[in-house]
Enzyme design. Sequence first.
Site, short mmCIF file in Angstrom:
data_model
loop_
_atom_site.label_atom_id
_atom_site.label_comp_id
_atom_site.label_asym_id
_atom_site.label_seq_id
_atom_site.Cartn_x
_atom_site.Cartn_y
_atom_site.Cartn_z
N LYS A 87 32.60 10.42 22.39
CA LYS A 87 32.79 10.12 23.81
C LYS A 87 33.37 8.71 23.92
O LYS A 87 32.67 7.72 23.74
CB LYS A 87 31.47 10.17 24.58
CG LYS A 87 31.71 10.19 26.09
CD LYS A 87 30.67 9.43 26.91
CE LYS A 87 30.91 7.97 27.06
NZ LYS A 87 32.13 7.55 27.75
N CYS A 119 32.79 -8.57 20.60
CA CYS A 119 31.35 -8.82 20.53
C CYS A 119 31.05 -10.07 19.71
O CYS A 119 29.96 -10.63 19.83
CB CYS A 119 30.65 -7.62 19.93
SG CYS A 119 31.30 -7.18 18.33
N GLU A 174 26.03 -12.65 28.22
CA GLU A 174 27.33 -12.50 27.55
C GLU A 174 28.44 -12.53 28.61
O GLU A 174 28.33 -11.87 29.63
CB GLU A 174 27.33 -11.16 26.81
CG GLU A 174 28.52 -10.95 25.90
CD GLU A 174 28.46 -9.58 25.20
OE1 GLU A 174 27.75 -8.69 25.67
OE2 GLU A 174 29.14 -9.43 24.18
N GLU A 181 25.11 -0.79 17.64
CA GLU A 181 25.76 -2.10 17.54
C GLU A 181 25.87 -2.61 18.95
O GLU A 181 26.68 -2.10 19.73
CB GLU A 181 27.16 -1.95 16.99
CG GLU A 181 27.25 -1.91 15.51
CD GLU A 181 28.69 -2.16 15.08
OE1 GLU A 181 29.51 -1.28 15.36
OE2 GLU A 181 28.97 -3.21 14.51
P1 NAP Z 1 29.03 -0.20 27.68
O1 NAP Z 1 29.13 -0.29 29.15
O2 NAP Z 1 27.69 -0.13 27.07
O3 NAP Z 1 29.90 1.09 27.28
C1 NAP Z 1 30.03 1.52 25.94
C2 NAP Z 1 30.15 3.04 25.92
O4 NAP Z 1 28.92 3.60 26.36
C3 NAP Z 1 31.23 3.57 26.87
O5 NAP Z 1 31.83 4.69 26.26
C4 NAP Z 1 30.42 3.98 28.07
O6 NAP Z 1 31.06 4.95 28.87
C5 NAP Z 1 29.20 4.55 27.37
N1 NAP Z 1 28.03 4.74 28.21
C6 NAP Z 1 27.57 4.00 29.24
N2 NAP Z 1 26.44 4.57 29.76
C7 NAP Z 1 26.21 5.71 29.05
C8 NAP Z 1 25.24 6.75 29.11
N3 NAP Z 1 24.26 6.75 30.01
N4 NAP Z 1 25.34 7.77 28.22
C9 NAP Z 1 26.33 7.80 27.31
N5 NAP Z 1 27.28 6.86 27.21
C10 NAP Z 1 27.22 5.82 28.06
O7 NAP Z 1 29.76 -1.39 26.95
P2 NAP Z 1 31.21 -1.98 27.28
O8 NAP Z 1 31.05 -2.91 28.43
O9 NAP Z 1 32.21 -0.92 27.36
O10 NAP Z 1 31.51 -2.79 25.94
C11 NAP Z 1 31.24 -4.10 25.83
C12 NAP Z 1 29.92 -4.34 25.11
O11 NAP Z 1 29.98 -3.79 23.80
C13 NAP Z 1 29.62 -5.80 24.92
O12 NAP Z 1 28.27 -6.07 25.18
C14 NAP Z 1 29.94 -6.04 23.44
O13 NAP Z 1 29.26 -7.14 22.88
C15 NAP Z 1 29.55 -4.75 22.84
N6 NAP Z 1 30.27 -4.53 21.59
C16 NAP Z 1 29.56 -4.69 20.46
C17 NAP Z 1 30.21 -4.53 19.24
C18 NAP Z 1 29.43 -4.71 17.96
O14 NAP Z 1 30.03 -4.50 16.91
N7 NAP Z 1 28.16 -5.08 18.01
C19 NAP Z 1 31.56 -4.20 19.20
C20 NAP Z 1 32.24 -4.04 20.39
C21 NAP Z 1 31.56 -4.20 21.60
P3 NAP Z 1 31.89 4.52 30.20
O15 NAP Z 1 33.06 3.73 29.76
O16 NAP Z 1 32.28 5.81 30.82
O17 NAP Z 1 30.94 3.73 31.05
#
Ligand code: NAP
Length: 418
Positions: free
Chosen positions: A189, A301, A397, A267
């Site tokens: 997804k 991240c 963040e 992650e």
């Molecule tokens: P996010 O809002 O958590 O979204 C990540 C994924 O999760 C998206 O595909 C999102 O879909 C999905 N999602 C959200 N709610 C969900 C649910 N209830 N059920 C299933 N899937 C769900 O994060 P983001 O804002 O896109 O990404 C940024 C974050 O990722 C930052 O905090 C960053 O630090 C972290 N990150 C961490 C790493 C690492 O290696 N640790 C790498 C990259 C990013 P939708 O887009 O449809 O909402």
Amino acid sequence: SLQIQNSQDRYSLDVSAPLLRTQGYVDGRWVSAASVFPVLDPATGQEIARVADCGAAEAKQAVDAAYKAFQSWKRSTAKERSILLRKWFDLLTLHKEDLARLITFESGKPLKESLAEVTYSASFLEWFSEEARRVYGDIVPSPLRDRRIFLLKQPVGVASIITPWNFPSAMITRKVGAALAAGCTVVVKPAEDTPLSALALAELAEQAGIPAGVFNVVPCSREETPAVGQVLCTDPLVAKISFTGSTATGKVLLKMAADTVKKVSMELGGHAPFIVFDSADVDRAVSGAMASKFRNSGQTCVCSNRFLVQSGIYDRFVEKLGRAMDAELRMGHGSDPQTTQGPLINQRAADKVEQQVSDAVSRGASVLRGGKRLHGSFMEPTLLVDVSTDMLCTKEETFGPLVPVLRSVPGDARRPSV
Ligand code: NAP
């Protein structure tokens, strides 16, 4: 100044047709859904595609297909899986330019960074195509004379793969390469903002000969995400969840995974400190700060989030950092070669940075560079001084091009804690 306003026609996504897929990919077939959702170029706001908005029904079909495919994929030999992953790697490499353009147009990332992402993304398939052949077991000395202990490594089953928009290709291959090499099958997804890179990966998986049902993609809008997430995290046929994204979402998924005790890999978000001591070489500290803060406009991240600088070097550090920002950062559309800073992924992301800047200023910080929200989701690279630990930007963040610099005074009880 920003040259994108009123010049939207200059930018059009020019990608060879087979790679511009807009349907879901389930059981080796391209599938429609009841509705579609738009994918926008975050730099211009223009719609670049309409993608099938998959829901719980399509997610369930994908899980069922992955479970069915698992029964034969797990019996394929390591060599067979290795050859298919290698073919997939070769195809990513062959279509590098088109894949990079997709990343730039759906995520806003400068083309140079997108090309680097495709190389990085492909490298996981290459790596796991080689590692696939080396999933060795072990023989352990037994404490009992009449027993032998063998360790076998076996695939766990269907893995749900949920990924963010900031590395729309690499976050998928990093997880999927390992899963397929081990003999697992997957349902991916992708994030709402960046489904096109995921679907292009599906097209190339098909061309590589990866069997139907082994790699499935269910794109969906933010409205459908909870329903799709529910299936992917609770269906008894799913054995494993691999997620990269925010800490808040990770907690939601962990709770859903608990009832059926799935294996999980998370992650999550970051809040990385960047620490400069009085003894530092200020030029090296500045070039390190530039590299660690401004990649993908601060949306990785591992981007430094708060800058803790000792008082003896503080003024020299911020002065030189400001000059480096003037000299090196150019905002624009990711496909313009001189662009180093694309837009933020969407309006909400820019709202968050804007809010952190105004909160900091209202609490006594000063803006040394930037500070302004520009059109769409562009945000000026911003340098804030006189930052204190009561400000939002030191607590959460940012995920944007903001450098908040805190002055650390030895012996000061109020100094920022590291
Ligand atoms: P996010 O809002 O958590 O979204 C990540 C994924 O999760 C998206 O595909 C999102 O879909 C999905 N999602 C959200 N709610 C969900 C649910 N209830 N059920 C299933 N899937 C769900 O994060 P983001 O804002 O896109 O990404 C940024 C974050 O990722 C930052 O905090 C960053 O630090 C972290 N990150 C961490 C790493 C690492 O290696 N640790 C790498 C990259 C990013 P939708 O887009 O449809 O909402």
